[in-house]
Enzyme design. Sequence first.
Site, PDB file in Angstrom:
ATOM      1  N   HIS A 238       9.481  -3.188   3.593  1.00  0.00           N
ATOM      2  CA  HIS A 238       9.102  -3.374   2.186  1.00  0.00           C
ATOM      3  C   HIS A 238      10.357  -3.628   1.340  1.00  0.00           C
ATOM      4  O   HIS A 238      10.355  -4.452   0.433  1.00  0.00           O
ATOM      5  CB  HIS A 238       8.388  -2.129   1.644  1.00  0.00           C
ATOM      6  CG  HIS A 238       7.076  -1.816   2.306  1.00  0.00           C
ATOM      7  ND1 HIS A 238       6.874  -0.665   3.020  1.00  0.00           N
ATOM      8  CD2 HIS A 238       5.914  -2.494   2.351  1.00  0.00           C
ATOM      9  CE1 HIS A 238       5.636  -0.629   3.478  1.00  0.00           C
ATOM     10  NE2 HIS A 238       5.025  -1.730   3.095  1.00  0.00           N
TER      11      HIS A 238
ATOM     12  N   MET B   1       0.846  -1.204   0.000  1.00  0.00           N
ATOM     13  CA  MET B   1       0.000   0.000   0.000  1.00  0.00           C
ATOM     14  C   MET B   1       0.880   1.252   0.000  1.00  0.00           C
ATOM     15  O   MET B   1       0.394   2.356   0.249  1.00  0.00           O
ATOM     16  CB  MET B   1      -0.937  -0.016   1.206  1.00  0.00           C
ATOM     17  CG  MET B   1      -1.893  -1.212   1.169  1.00  0.00           C
ATOM     18  SD  MET B   1      -3.419  -0.951   2.060  1.00  0.00           S
ATOM     19  CE  MET B   1      -2.809  -0.757   3.697  1.00  0.00           C
TER      20      MET B   1
ATOM     21  N   GLN C  79      -2.504 -12.563   7.161  1.00  0.00           N
ATOM     22  CA  GLN C  79      -2.641 -12.274   5.726  1.00  0.00           C
ATOM     23  C   GLN C  79      -1.834 -13.270   4.890  1.00  0.00           C
ATOM     24  O   GLN C  79      -2.321 -13.797   3.879  1.00  0.00           O
ATOM     25  CB  GLN C  79      -2.166 -10.851   5.454  1.00  0.00           C
ATOM     26  CG  GLN C  79      -2.045 -10.509   3.980  1.00  0.00           C
ATOM     27  CD  GLN C  79      -1.694  -9.052   3.767  1.00  0.00           C
ATOM     28  OE1 GLN C  79      -2.574  -8.200   3.802  1.00  0.00           O
ATOM     29  NE2 GLN C  79      -0.434  -8.754   3.556  1.00  0.00           N
TER      30      GLN C  79
ATOM     31  N   SER D 196       6.322  -0.336  10.214  1.00  0.00           N
ATOM     32  CA  SER D 196       4.980  -0.247   9.640  1.00  0.00           C
ATOM     33  C   SER D 196       4.784   1.163   9.096  1.00  0.00           C
ATOM     34  O   SER D 196       5.272   2.132   9.694  1.00  0.00           O
ATOM     35  CB  SER D 196       3.933  -0.513  10.731  1.00  0.00           C
ATOM     36  OG  SER D 196       2.659  -0.085  10.305  1.00  0.00           O
ATOM     37  N   SER D 197       4.061   1.260   7.988  1.00  0.00           N
ATOM     38  CA  SER D 197       3.757   2.593   7.445  1.00  0.00           C
ATOM     39  C   SER D 197       2.990   3.409   8.483  1.00  0.00           C
ATOM     40  O   SER D 197       3.090   4.633   8.521  1.00  0.00           O
ATOM     41  CB  SER D 197       2.913   2.473   6.173  1.00  0.00           C
ATOM     42  OG  SER D 197       3.548   1.633   5.241  1.00  0.00           O
TER      43      SER D 197
ATOM     44  N   LEU E 207       6.683   3.356   1.647  1.00  0.00           N
ATOM     45  CA  LEU E 207       7.622   2.253   1.839  1.00  0.00           C
ATOM     46  C   LEU E 207       8.623   2.513   2.966  1.00  0.00           C
ATOM     47  O   LEU E 207       9.005   3.655   3.225  1.00  0.00           O
ATOM     48  CB  LEU E 207       8.396   1.997   0.537  1.00  0.00           C
ATOM     49  CG  LEU E 207       7.551   1.657  -0.699  1.00  0.00           C
ATOM     50  CD1 LEU E 207       8.481   1.329  -1.875  1.00  0.00           C
ATOM     51  CD2 LEU E 207       6.597   0.503  -0.453  1.00  0.00           C
ATOM     52  N   HIS E 208       9.025   1.424   3.613  1.00  0.00           N
ATOM     53  CA  HIS E 208      10.074   1.453   4.637  1.00  0.00           C
ATOM     54  C   HIS E 208      10.982   0.250   4.400  1.00  0.00           C
ATOM     55  O   HIS E 208      10.784  -0.516   3.444  1.00  0.00           O
ATOM     56  CB  HIS E 208       9.449   1.456   6.035  1.00  0.00           C
ATOM     57  CG  HIS E 208       8.418   0.375   6.241  1.00  0.00           C
ATOM     58  ND1 HIS E 208       8.735  -0.966   6.249  1.00  0.00           N
ATOM     59  CD2 HIS E 208       7.069   0.432   6.406  1.00  0.00           C
ATOM     60  CE1 HIS E 208       7.655  -1.685   6.439  1.00  0.00           C
ATOM     61  NE2 HIS E 208       6.611  -0.864   6.519  1.00  0.00           N
TER      62      HIS E 208
ATOM     63  N   GLN F   6     -10.411  -3.067   1.697  1.00  0.00           N
ATOM     64  CA  GLN F   6      -9.936  -3.778   2.893  1.00  0.00           C
ATOM     65  C   GLN F   6      -9.988  -2.922   4.152  1.00  0.00           C
ATOM     66  O   GLN F   6      -9.584  -3.357   5.225  1.00  0.00           O
ATOM     67  CB  GLN F   6      -8.525  -4.337   2.677  1.00  0.00           C
ATOM     68  CG  GLN F   6      -7.421  -3.301   2.630  1.00  0.00           C
ATOM     69  CD  GLN F   6      -6.095  -3.923   2.224  1.00  0.00           C
ATOM     70  OE1 GLN F   6      -5.911  -4.353   1.092  1.00  0.00           O
ATOM     71  NE2 GLN F   6      -5.155  -3.995   3.158  1.00  0.00           N
TER      72      GLN F   6
ATOM     73  N   ASP G 183       2.387  -9.369   8.639  1.00  0.00           N
ATOM     74  CA  ASP G 183       0.944  -9.633   8.546  1.00  0.00           C
ATOM     75  C   ASP G 183       0.769 -11.149   8.470  1.00  0.00           C
ATOM     76  O   ASP G 183       0.498 -11.709   7.408  1.00  0.00           O
ATOM     77  CB  ASP G 183       0.374  -8.938   7.309  1.00  0.00           C
ATOM     78  CG  ASP G 183       0.566  -7.437   7.376  1.00  0.00           C
ATOM     79  OD1 ASP G 183      -0.327  -6.748   7.859  1.00  0.00           O
ATOM     80  OD2 ASP G 183       1.649  -6.960   6.974  1.00  0.00           O
TER      81      ASP G 183
HETATM   82  P1  AMP Z   1       1.615  -2.898   3.484  1.00  0.00           P
HETATM   83  O1  AMP Z   1       2.095  -1.877   2.517  1.00  0.00           O
HETATM   84  O2  AMP Z   1       1.775  -2.481   4.917  1.00  0.00           O
HETATM   85  O3  AMP Z   1       0.253  -3.418   3.156  1.00  0.00           O
HETATM   86  O4  AMP Z   1       2.587  -4.142   3.373  1.00  0.00           O
HETATM   87  C1  AMP Z   1       2.966  -4.674   2.131  1.00  0.00           C
HETATM   88  C2  AMP Z   1       3.784  -5.903   2.371  1.00  0.00           C
HETATM   89  O5  AMP Z   1       4.922  -5.574   3.157  1.00  0.00           O
HETATM   90  C3  AMP Z   1       3.011  -6.991   3.160  1.00  0.00           C
HETATM   91  O6  AMP Z   1       3.343  -8.265   2.625  1.00  0.00           O
HETATM   92  C4  AMP Z   1       3.542  -6.807   4.548  1.00  0.00           C
HETATM   93  O7  AMP Z   1       3.470  -7.979   5.346  1.00  0.00           O
HETATM   94  C5  AMP Z   1       4.984  -6.423   4.282  1.00  0.00           C
HETATM   95  N1  AMP Z   1       5.542  -5.724   5.439  1.00  0.00           N
HETATM   96  C6  AMP Z   1       5.049  -4.638   6.070  1.00  0.00           C
HETATM   97  N2  AMP Z   1       5.814  -4.317   7.136  1.00  0.00           N
HETATM   98  C7  AMP Z   1       6.813  -5.233   7.182  1.00  0.00           C
HETATM   99  C8  AMP Z   1       7.918  -5.466   8.064  1.00  0.00           C
HETATM  100  N3  AMP Z   1       8.151  -4.684   9.117  1.00  0.00           N
HETATM  101  N4  AMP Z   1       8.724  -6.509   7.815  1.00  0.00           N
HETATM  102  C9  AMP Z   1       8.496  -7.329   6.739  1.00  0.00           C
HETATM  103  N5  AMP Z   1       7.459  -7.174   5.883  1.00  0.00           N
HETATM  104  C10 AMP Z   1       6.638  -6.144   6.099  1.00  0.00           C
END
Ligand code: AMP
Length: 282
Positions: free
Chosen positions: A37, A30, A153, A185-186, A33-34, A61, A150
Amino acid sequence: MDTIKSVNEMQQFVIEARASGKTIAFVPTMGFLHQGHVSLLEEGRKRGDILVLSIFVNPTQFGQGEDFEDYPRDLQQDSQFAKAAGVDIIFAPDASAMYPIGYATYVDVDGITSNLCGASRPGHFRGVCTVVSKLFNIVQPHTAIFGAKDFQQLAVIKRMIADMNMPIDIVGMPIFREDDGLAMSSRNVYLSDDHRKQALVLSQSLNLGRELIAAGKTDAASIVSQLTDNIKMQPDADIDYIQICHQLSLEDQVTIDADSVLLLAVRFGSTRLIDNGFLREA
Ligand code: AMP
């Protein structure tokens, strides 16, 4: 690196790439990015000739009253991260391209979506499975990479892939954490300085859970009860759930074993954070 917004253009690109024998690795996100990601993108870079990153804040969602409108967005900054990680294509469609007027098809996975986030966010996984199915049809990846951050998920997507015979290899990557343990986390940008400190209780709870087990505890309910007391010591922690589940079924466990995963969802103010981890080494 190119950015594609059109569904047709994205599909055309992968059809041609596949026809020329190229493999496609895909990381759906989504955006905002960090490094978490980025770790997925780096893995994707190794696993495909062409690396596609999708950035789409998926309205279906998010429940009513959740943070869809306020979800952080910064496509320019994301493009810099993506370029540095070796992304070939960013797919960033508008909501109207993904859900045009008259849209009526949804994907529901039963069973493992009923517990945890599925229980506290009704409709969430229906939205996730719908958008991920659509993205898979548009991007047609050989491999897709998801984070264990997640945890539910990832399990739901694996279930959907198996049930629907989708020919895609799903790769799960470990949780990427800040130096002090907070899972990246974003949504962390929403935390005030004070809540950011209090939020450390999530990763500390994983460690405390492991310590209790190392000290001989095997009863899930008593571990959950001690962790609840510990988390409640943070003045603004509002617990959504603290559960110990089997890693595959995601059903609650009575007794700890090598399949036990501790899953946490806690709010600080309006920010809901999740974390998880295995409790015992196999
Ligand atoms: P999001 O943009 O938060 O929906 O996450 C996109 C993808 O990045 C999902 O598969 C998340 O599980 C993964 N993700 C988010 N945060 C982390 C993290 N801290 N470590 C590893 N994967 C992550």
